[in-house]
Design a protein around this motif. Sequence first.
Motif, PDB file in Angstrom:
ATOM      1  N   GLU A  27      -0.143  -0.020   4.805  1.00 36.17           N
ATOM      2  CA  GLU A  27      -0.155   0.670   3.369  1.00 36.17           C
ATOM      3  C   GLU A  27       0.251   1.801   3.237  1.00 36.17           C
ATOM      4  OE1 GLU A  27      -1.872  -1.484   1.525  1.00 36.17           O
ATOM      5  OE2 GLU A  27      -3.274  -2.457   2.931  1.00 36.17           O
ATOM      6  N   GLU A  60      -2.413   0.287  -2.813  1.00 32.61           N
ATOM      7  CA  GLU A  60      -2.752  -0.158  -1.467  1.00 32.61           C
ATOM      8  C   GLU A  60      -2.670   1.790  -0.752  1.00 32.61           C
ATOM      9  OE1 GLU A  60      -1.320  -2.315  -0.762  1.00 32.61           O
ATOM     10  OE2 GLU A  60      -0.128  -3.251  -1.621  1.00 32.61           O
ATOM     11  N   HIS A  63      -6.516   1.044  -0.165  1.00 26.90           N
ATOM     12  CA  HIS A  63      -6.681   0.367   1.406  1.00 26.90           C
ATOM     13  C   HIS A  63      -6.500   1.196   2.333  1.00 26.90           C
ATOM     14  CE1 HIS A  63      -5.049  -3.619  -1.226  1.00 26.90           C
ATOM     15  NE2 HIS A  63      -6.063  -3.314  -1.535  1.00 26.90           N
ATOM     16  N   ILE A 140     -10.404  -5.788   1.151  1.00 24.54           N
ATOM     17  CA  ILE A 140      -8.407  -6.215   1.052  1.00 24.54           C
ATOM     18  C   ILE A 140      -7.425  -6.839   0.987  1.00 24.54           C
ATOM     19  CG2 ILE A 140      -6.071  -3.956   1.975  1.00 24.54           C
ATOM     20  CD1 ILE A 140      -8.540  -2.647   3.652  1.00 24.54           C
ATOM     21  N   GLU A 144      -4.538  -8.519  -2.029  1.00 24.09           N
ATOM     22  CA  GLU A 144      -3.220  -8.437  -1.901  1.00 24.09           C
ATOM     23  C   GLU A 144      -2.707  -9.947  -1.935  1.00 24.09           C
ATOM     24  OE1 GLU A 144      -1.946  -6.122  -0.562  1.00 24.09           O
ATOM     25  OE2 GLU A 144      -3.297  -4.985   1.016  1.00 24.09           O
TER      26      GLU A 144
HETATM   27 FE    FE Z   1      -2.414  -3.094   0.884  1.00 22.43          FE
END
Ligand code: FE
Length: 165
Positions: A27, A60, A63, A140, A144
Amino acid sequence: MGTLARTLVGEDADELIELLNKALADEWLAYYQYWIGAKVAAGPMRGAVTAELEEHATEELEHALMLVERILQLGGTPLLSPSAWYDMTNCGYETPEDPYVGVLLEQNIEGEQCAIEVYKELMDFTEAIDRVTYEMALTIMTDEIEHEEDLQALQEDMELMKQRQ
Ligand code: FE
Ligand code: FE
Ligand code: MG
């Protein structure tokens, strides 16, 4: 540490923490790849590409936060140094040496496809032993999947633009 949280996961807790730290490395590298890519991007539809790269960079980072919180709940230690990112990463880092938007999109799509695989594996690992991490990995992975599609849609628009010229 959440003592009971860790106990609930059982004997696989340490292996799970390792997987979460590997995803954390991914990440951070993805964050920087997007963030710096947005700065250097050049070529057609630069504004649209830059906006998408910046948005993904932010996501990101979110995450990374989710992963760190779960690692701490499980009594683990999140990666403490950037030097660990390269040692631990599943998906690596694609240096945006060529700032052309088409190349950046290609590099980031590859990264997203790797990320989808990583979270799919995390879901497989946790499905029977840890529903909390399973739900997080699902959340997550859903992001993505959206990231992959966002970037591929930009690629398609560029292709259409070329054909109509
Ligand atoms: Fe991610
Ligand atoms: Fe992503
Ligand atoms: Mg997006």
